[in-house]
Design an enzyme around this catalytic site. Sequence first.
Site, mmCIF file in Angstrom:
data_model
loop_
_atom_site.group_PDB
_atom_site.id
_atom_site.type_symbol
_atom_site.label_atom_id
_atom_site.label_comp_id
_atom_site.label_asym_id
_atom_site.label_seq_id
_atom_site.Cartn_x
_atom_site.Cartn_y
_atom_site.Cartn_z
ATOM 1 N N LYS A 181 0.815 -1.221 0.000
ATOM 2 C CA LYS A 181 0.000 0.000 0.000
ATOM 3 C C LYS A 181 0.849 1.273 0.000
ATOM 4 C CE LYS A 181 -2.055 0.869 3.890
ATOM 5 N NZ LYS A 181 -1.766 2.121 4.592
ATOM 6 N N ARG A 234 -10.011 4.471 9.845
ATOM 7 C CA ARG A 234 -9.698 3.163 10.391
ATOM 8 C C ARG A 234 -10.905 2.552 11.104
ATOM 9 N NH1 ARG A 234 -3.755 3.214 12.074
ATOM 10 N NH2 ARG A 234 -3.209 1.926 10.312
ATOM 11 N N ARG A 248 10.407 -11.602 4.489
ATOM 12 C CA ARG A 248 11.078 -10.289 4.499
ATOM 13 C C ARG A 248 12.314 -10.310 5.392
ATOM 14 N NH1 ARG A 248 6.824 -5.705 5.073
ATOM 15 N NH2 ARG A 248 6.631 -6.429 7.217
ATOM 16 N N ARG A 292 12.565 -9.182 11.202
ATOM 17 C CA ARG A 292 11.942 -8.446 12.303
ATOM 18 C C ARG A 292 11.202 -9.406 13.211
ATOM 19 N NH1 ARG A 292 8.857 -4.222 8.926
ATOM 20 N NH2 ARG A 292 10.597 -3.115 7.992
ATOM 21 N N ARG A 338 -1.958 -10.316 12.964
ATOM 22 C CA ARG A 338 -2.062 -8.933 12.477
ATOM 23 C C ARG A 338 -3.038 -8.834 11.313
ATOM 24 N NH1 ARG A 338 3.988 -8.066 11.684
ATOM 25 N NH2 ARG A 338 3.577 -6.756 9.883
#
Length: 206
Positions: free
Chosen positions: A13, A88, A122, A153, A164
């Site tokens: 995004k 949101r 990632r 991470r 998430r």
Amino acid sequence: MKIVLFGAPGAGKGTQAVRIAQKYSIPHISTGDIFRANMKEKTPIGIIAKTFIDRGQLVPDEATIQIVKERLEKEDCQNGFLLDGFPRTVAQAEALDTFSSVDVVINVEVPLDKLLERITGRRVCPKCRESYHIKFLSGVTTCAKCGTELVQRADDNAETVAERLEVYKKETSPIIDYYAKQGVLITVNGEGDIEDVFNSICEKLG
Ligand SMILES: [Zn+2]
């Protein structure tokens, strides 16, 4: 053009937001960026926001709506804007309707398994922040820019990511429905590479 952009974590995004804003010469308004700037300058709203963000909580609707409203009143938003990270909640979407119209809402959709693959693969450079994907690293474990050993991470593991994404879906679905009912929603397949996704967005925007 007044645009609202949605996309799950890992859907690319942010990258698309920058490109769309550039192409249509409209400011890219990220609520995350505004909050960070306000916290840095220690403005009244920044101080309030910090107390929530420090505790890992969402900033309440009232404060968020206020900073977006103030931002949209600025001169550079008169020909349009791209909102990223707002609304949101449905309450925020309803509030937005009271001080601005929205021409189009873009939802960049990527299937869940694809998102999982993207995020869990990632690897980031802890020094220069460059981001990579194991698929394209072919065994290399160091940063191409500065040679630092790449890391994953802590919150990029499968379990946390699934959680998430679940939270994102639960929070976003009602807002997506809200805009679908208004007839301003366009859905774009976000599975391709950055260029392909950007082209399909532009096609749909006309
Ligand atoms: Zn690096």
